[in-house]
Motif scaffolding. Structure first.
Motif, PDB file in Angstrom:
ATOM      1  N   PRO A 106      -4.623   4.299   1.273  1.00 17.41           N
ATOM      2  CA  PRO A 106      -4.728   2.864   1.552  1.00 17.41           C
ATOM      3  C   PRO A 106      -3.818   2.481   2.710  1.00 17.41           C
ATOM      4  N   MET A 113      -4.035  -4.057   3.925  1.00 18.01           N
ATOM      5  CA  MET A 113      -4.522  -4.797   2.757  1.00 18.01           C
ATOM      6  C   MET A 113      -4.304  -6.279   3.041  1.00 18.01           C
ATOM      7  N   ILE A 118      -1.429   0.641  -5.207  1.00 18.82           N
ATOM      8  CA  ILE A 118      -0.919  -0.662  -4.796  1.00 18.82           C
ATOM      9  C   ILE A 118       0.310  -0.964  -5.658  1.00 18.82           C
ATOM     10  N   SER A 157      -5.539   1.888  -5.687  1.00 20.28           N
ATOM     11  CA  SER A 157      -6.104   1.194  -4.521  1.00 20.28           C
ATOM     12  C   SER A 157      -7.624   1.336  -4.464  1.00 20.28           C
ATOM     13  N   ASN A 165      -9.070   1.733   2.481  1.00 17.76           N
ATOM     14  CA  ASN A 165      -8.697   3.089   2.073  1.00 17.76           C
ATOM     15  C   ASN A 165      -9.189   4.060   3.142  1.00 17.76           C
ATOM     16  N   THR A 204       0.850  -1.192   0.000  1.00 21.15           N
ATOM     17  CA  THR A 204       0.000   0.000   0.000  1.00 21.15           C
ATOM     18  C   THR A 204       0.886   1.242   0.000  1.00 21.15           C
ATOM     19  N   VAL A 221      -8.776  -3.836   0.444  1.00 17.17           N
ATOM     20  CA  VAL A 221      -7.943  -2.713   0.848  1.00 17.17           C
ATOM     21  C   VAL A 221      -8.766  -1.756   1.705  1.00 17.17           C
TER      22      VAL A 221
END
Length: 366
Positions: free
Chosen positions: A155, A158, A134, A150, A171, A123, A169
């Motif tokens: 992010p 994950m 990502i 992401s 965020n 991330t 993920v």
């Protein structure tokens, strides 16, 4: 040219050369970053009862780690807005590689290997665009081989999905920039979400919170065997408000906010530090170092059914019977019907306990 005998001898030798595994370093159950009494930063491997099996130096404060699924290698991530992620041979402590994100990016403290361990995902913050990214790395030689969105801003944690191939993920929705340190630049307009992505980056599902909770930054996640995602939030608004800090979500459905009418929520001080399902997956726990508590909610009813006070508690992972927690005072403890100290180390444990398996077995303490 090599003789036929020499060729066959070499082939035989290569076929019987043992491949290093996690058993070669004591079969650790968990990884954690920490700081020793001299102020030096380390990454440690821990047994199922929280005892230190190995420890290796880090160049600066670590946040979380990712363990390769088969090789005794771990990637230790810097705390945001750090730019290092050290790949460590856990047998020798040797640094196998140092990952550095592209110019204009920094890491967000978390990453995960693909199921077979061929790829590492990280991330990242692309702070030149204010966008979540990502990073994709070849886990054979740790070269960067790509990146994708992401699905949001900021992010943080994950994990691999367990109901389908892909990633989930958290965020957090908070825009930051290294020139502003750890300042949060967009609180009035933040939009946290959970994004479910394919392993190549296609957005498959997204979940956003109700508009009145848009300041509840989704930071940490746990994934149940049926694919349900537990998520822990960090409230960026007025701390006088009682807001839910734990949620449960299944792709394609609305989120369930847990214990949202329980006044004990204020004991978390608006901050979820780590989240985990219990070993039997019937409960979710959240830690709050700011509140000095661990709270446990029932996954079926959503009710808060236990709260335990523990100073500077943050790391959290599943046990077969309850949860394992770590603290900045060096304690590893089992959370069941009560808090039982399992180990004490001269280390200030950092934010996260990373389980090398879905649940570890710890004998019940008297």
């Amino acid at each position: 040219m090599p003789s036929r005998r020499g060729f066959l001898a070499g082939l035989l030798a290569s076929s019987v050369t043992p491949t290093a595994t996690w058993a070669d370093v004591g079969a650790p159950a968990y990884l954690s970053a920490g700081k020793d009494a001299l102020g030096l930063f380390v990454m440690a491997g821990l047994s199922a009862v929280g005892e230190v099996l190995f420890r290796h130096p880090l160049p600066d404060r670590g946040h979380a780690a990712s363990a390769h699924p088969t090789r005794p290698e771990a990637v230790a991530f810097a705390r945001r807005p750090g730019r290092f992620a050290d790949v460590i041979d856990c047998r020798s402590g040797a640094q196998l590689a140092r990952l550095e994100p592209p110019e204009g990016h920094h890491f967000y403290g978390h990453g995960v290997f693909s199921p077979e361990g061929e790829v590492l995902y990280t991330t990242e913050n692309d702070y030149t665009r204010g966008a979540g990214v990502i990073g994709v790395w070849n886990a054979g030689d740790y070269r960067r081989i790509g990146q994708f969105s992401s699905g949001g801003i900021g992010p943080h944690e994950m994990l691999l999905r367990r109901d389908a191939p892909g990633l989930v993920v958290a965020n957090g929705g908070i825009e930051t920039h290294p020139e502003s340190g750890r300042a949060k630049l967009n609180i009035p307009f933040m939009r946290p979400n959970l994004s479910y992505l394919s392993l190549s980056g296609e957005i498959q599902h997204q979940m956003e919170l109700p508009a009145d909770l848009h300041k509840n930054s989704i930071r940490h996640i746990a994934v149940r065997s049926d694919g349900a995602v537990g998520f822990a939030m960090q409230w960026q608004g007025d701390l006088g408000a009682d807001v839910p800090i734990v949620g449960l979500h299944q792709p394609g459905s609305a989120p369930r906010l847990m214990a949202e009418d329980d006044p004990r929520l204020r004991n978390l001080n608006g901050y979820g530090g780590s989240i985990a399902f219990s070993g039997d997956e019937t409960a979710l726990a959240v830690t709050s170092p700011r509140g000095g508590v661990v709270q446990v909610v029932d996954c079926t009813s959503g009710a808060l059914h236990a709260e335990h006070a523990l100073s500077d508690v943050c790391g959290l992972a599943p046990l077969k019977d309850g949860f394992l927690v770590s603290t900045g005072t060096g304690i590893m403890a089992q959370i069941g019907t009560e808090v039982t100290t399992l180990a004490q180390a001269p280390l200030a444990w950092d934010n996260h306990l990373i389980a090398l398996s879905s649940a570890a077995s710890v004998p019940r303490q008297p």
